[in-house]
Structure formats: C-alpha cells, structure tokens
Design an enzyme around this catalytic site. Structure first.
Site, mmCIF file in Angstrom:
data_model
loop_
_atom_site.group_PDB
_atom_site.id
_atom_site.type_symbol
_atom_site.label_atom_id
_atom_site.label_comp_id
_atom_site.label_asym_id
_atom_site.label_seq_id
_atom_site.Cartn_x
_atom_site.Cartn_y
_atom_site.Cartn_z
ATOM 1 N N TYR A 27 -7.037 6.333 3.532
ATOM 2 C CA TYR A 27 -7.094 5.254 2.557
ATOM 3 C C TYR A 27 -6.268 4.045 3.002
ATOM 4 O O TYR A 27 -6.764 2.908 3.017
ATOM 5 C CB TYR A 27 -6.605 5.710 1.164
ATOM 6 C CG TYR A 27 -6.267 4.504 0.333
ATOM 7 C CD1 TYR A 27 -7.270 3.745 -0.245
ATOM 8 C CD2 TYR A 27 -4.953 4.046 0.232
ATOM 9 C CE1 TYR A 27 -6.984 2.572 -0.927
ATOM 10 C CE2 TYR A 27 -4.655 2.881 -0.451
ATOM 11 C CZ TYR A 27 -5.672 2.156 -1.031
ATOM 12 O OH TYR A 27 -5.386 0.992 -1.672
ATOM 13 N N ASP A 80 -10.177 4.868 -2.909
ATOM 14 C CA ASP A 80 -8.988 5.302 -3.636
ATOM 15 C C ASP A 80 -9.431 5.910 -4.966
ATOM 16 O O ASP A 80 -10.630 6.028 -5.237
ATOM 17 C CB ASP A 80 -8.031 4.130 -3.856
ATOM 18 C CG ASP A 80 -8.477 3.270 -5.011
ATOM 19 O OD1 ASP A 80 -9.699 3.071 -5.151
ATOM 20 O OD2 ASP A 80 -7.620 2.812 -5.786
ATOM 21 N N GLU A 92 0.818 -1.209 0.000
ATOM 22 C CA GLU A 92 0.000 0.000 0.000
ATOM 23 C C GLU A 92 0.858 1.269 0.000
ATOM 24 O O GLU A 92 0.527 2.247 -0.661
ATOM 25 C CB GLU A 92 -0.954 0.010 1.195
ATOM 26 C CG GLU A 92 -2.049 -1.047 1.114
ATOM 27 C CD GLU A 92 -2.904 -0.922 -0.137
ATOM 28 O OE1 GLU A 92 -2.955 0.163 -0.731
ATOM 29 O OE2 GLU A 92 -3.528 -1.918 -0.538
#
Length: 299
Positions: free
Chosen positions: A128, A146, A45
DNA sequence: TAATCGTGGCA
DNA sequence: TTGCCAAGATT
C-alpha cells in the site's frame, strides 16, 4: 463490435463523478500541498497507517518542521523519532520511518526513490505505502488499495457491505481493471476513491445521500444487504501486553534521562506480564537496556 | 494465514 | 459502557 453496443468498462461510469466530487470536496491536508514533497507524503503515509487523520495532523507538522529531509531524521537517534511519535500508536512505525530515512540517505542519495520496487524495499513500506508514495508524490499509475478503497469497491462494484477480511486476488484484479490509463488520472482516482471512503462511504454509517455514485452503487441496487458471516475479530486492549508496552514506553518518552527499573515497575502490577512486555520492547529495538537496571529510548 | 502491534474518539 | 474503527506492515 461498435462503441454503441459494447459494454463500457466500469471505470468509464465511475471515474467522472468520483473525480469531480473529489475536486470539490477534497480536504486541504498538508501532505497534499505541493510543498510537502515526496518526503512529506512518505511521512504522512507512515503516520496514517491505522491512525486517524485528525490525530496525525499536529505530529506531522512538528515532524516536518524538525526533520524537513530524510537525512535530517537519519542524523537523529531512533529514540528521538520514537519520542516525537508521541501517542500516535504503533511506535515501531517511528523506528521504521527512521530506518527508512537512513536507507534513503545511504542508498538513494537522500531522495525518496520514485521506483515502486525501491520504495517497497524500504523498512516499514508495504504494498500500500509504496503505491501511495509512487502515486501521490510522483504521479505514477499504481493500484492503491487501502481500507477506504476496498470498502468503496466492495459496495459500489461488488455489491457487498464490507470487503473480505484480508485483501484477495480478486480485489487486486478489480483495482487494476478500474485504474485509469494515464498516470495523472490514475493518481487522482486513487486519491479520490480514498477520500470518498473516508468522508462518504464510511464503515458504519455511509452518507449515501451525498455520494456521487449512489445511483450506480451495486450494494444499494441490491437493497443494501447486511454483511454476511462473522463480525470482525475484536481487538481487545485492556489488560493486554500491548497496553503494558504502551505504559512502559510512555514513561520513557517523557523522561529525558535513563529511567531505573523501579520506575518502570510502577506502571503495571503483574511482574510476569511486565517483564514480558519490557523484553518485547527491547527485542523490538524500542527500548535500550543499560547497565545497572537502567533503561532509555534507543540511541 | 493469522496474530501481533497503540491509542483515542465515537455510537 | 463496551465495541468498533482508523491511509498497514511484519513475521
């Protein structure tokens, strides 16, 4: 009110086709495999923030092989993280991932926390990323918004070609309303909508012929109207401080010993901008100044 | 809120 | 060739 006369929630119409599409077409990405674990998910991520999957893949593999646990990374200097980051861009992410690993070691016994609030408190983890890790690594129920999901919702539900420039409260409400009730389904939904945006409902040329919800897409039903309003602000790069910072840091990444000022001076003609960029890197903690006009990645 | 922060592929 | 775009976070 009866079940036959009530209007079904949008999620009852979109869920099944999107998730079934995902079951069949999801890419086999390393951070989606069980062996990736929460740390693998978190590393991915960080790397994927504003960076395409194909560029992340090789760096991710090397990173996890070298630092299989947060404590392994925390034991390194931040400079080694910056070096291993390579040319992924936005190297402050490497610094923050290193800092997050240290915080995980210190505050959470070396395990990536499950709690959304604790994830959010880690360096480099915003709304996020906290939701993505909680959802993908731990199967929790969180809206994951996102750029892909925002675009899918803008088109399929709202009926516009693109989402607003900045995430709005309306988008968050919509994401919450569309979230399946049970956590496992919610996590699957999050991954599926992201994948749909990445592979089919792309920004420039969506492949509506392959889209599982094309027939119910609000944007298509409205005639696929072009985006109204000003185009997104272009991100000029040539000649900016960013470019100079990139050139300076590239020299330091390649060097495994401290570098003299003169070697850094060679990367850019304008001494004022050069100095400003170097100062910025130092104040960001990406570069460490030493005595005698020498520089290196931070220890 | 808006600007800043890298890099490279693609239309 | 130039501009757009890519799993955002921070200040």
């Amino acid at each position: 009110m009866t079940a036959t006369t009530s209007t079904p929630a949008p999620r009852t119409v979109l869920h099944t086709p999107v998730i079934e599409w995902f079951e069949e077409h999801a890419r086999d990405l390393p951070w989606r495999r069980p062996e990736a674990g929460p740390w693998g998910v978190m590393v991915s991520e960080f790397m994927l923030q504003q960076t395409p999957v194909n560029r992340v893949l090789p760096v991710y593999e090397q990173w996890l092989a070298r630092w299989p646990r947060p404590a392994d990374l925390a034991a390194e200097t931040p400079g080694e993280a910056v070096r291993a980051w390579g040319r992924l861009g936005y190297p402050r992410r490497a610094l923050r991932l290193h800092a997050a690993a240290s915080a995980i070691k210190e505050r959470h016994g070396g395990d990536v926390p499950r709690d959304h609030a604790k994830l959010l408190a880690l360096p480099g983890v915003g709304e996020y990323t906290a939701s993505a890790v909680a959802s993908f690594a731990y199967g929790q129920r969180h809206p994951v918004l996102d750029t892909n999901v925002r675009r899918v919702f803008a088109r399929a539900v709202t009926g516009t070609q693109y989402p607003p420039t900045a995430t709005t409260a309306a988008e968050r409400h919509l994401a919450r309303a569309l979230l399946p009730e049970d956590p496992q389904s919610a996590a699957r939904w999050a991954a599926a909508t992201m994948e749909l945006g990445a592979l089919i409902c792309t920004a420039r040329s969506p492949d509506c012929g392959s889209c599982p919800v094309a027939e119910q897409c609000a944007w298509r039903l409205a005639g696929s109207p072009a985006h109204e309003g000003p185009a997104r602000r272009g991100q000029t790069y040539a000649g900016t401080d960013r470019q100079v910072r990139g050139k300076l840091l590239a020299v330091l990444r390649e060097a495994h010993d401290p570098v003299p000022q003169s070697q850094l001076d060679a990367v850019w003609h304008d001494p004022v901008q050069r100095a400003r960029a170097l100062d910025g890197l130092v104040s960001d903690g990406l570069v460490e100044p030493l005595a005698g006009g020498m520089y290196r990645l931070p220890h």
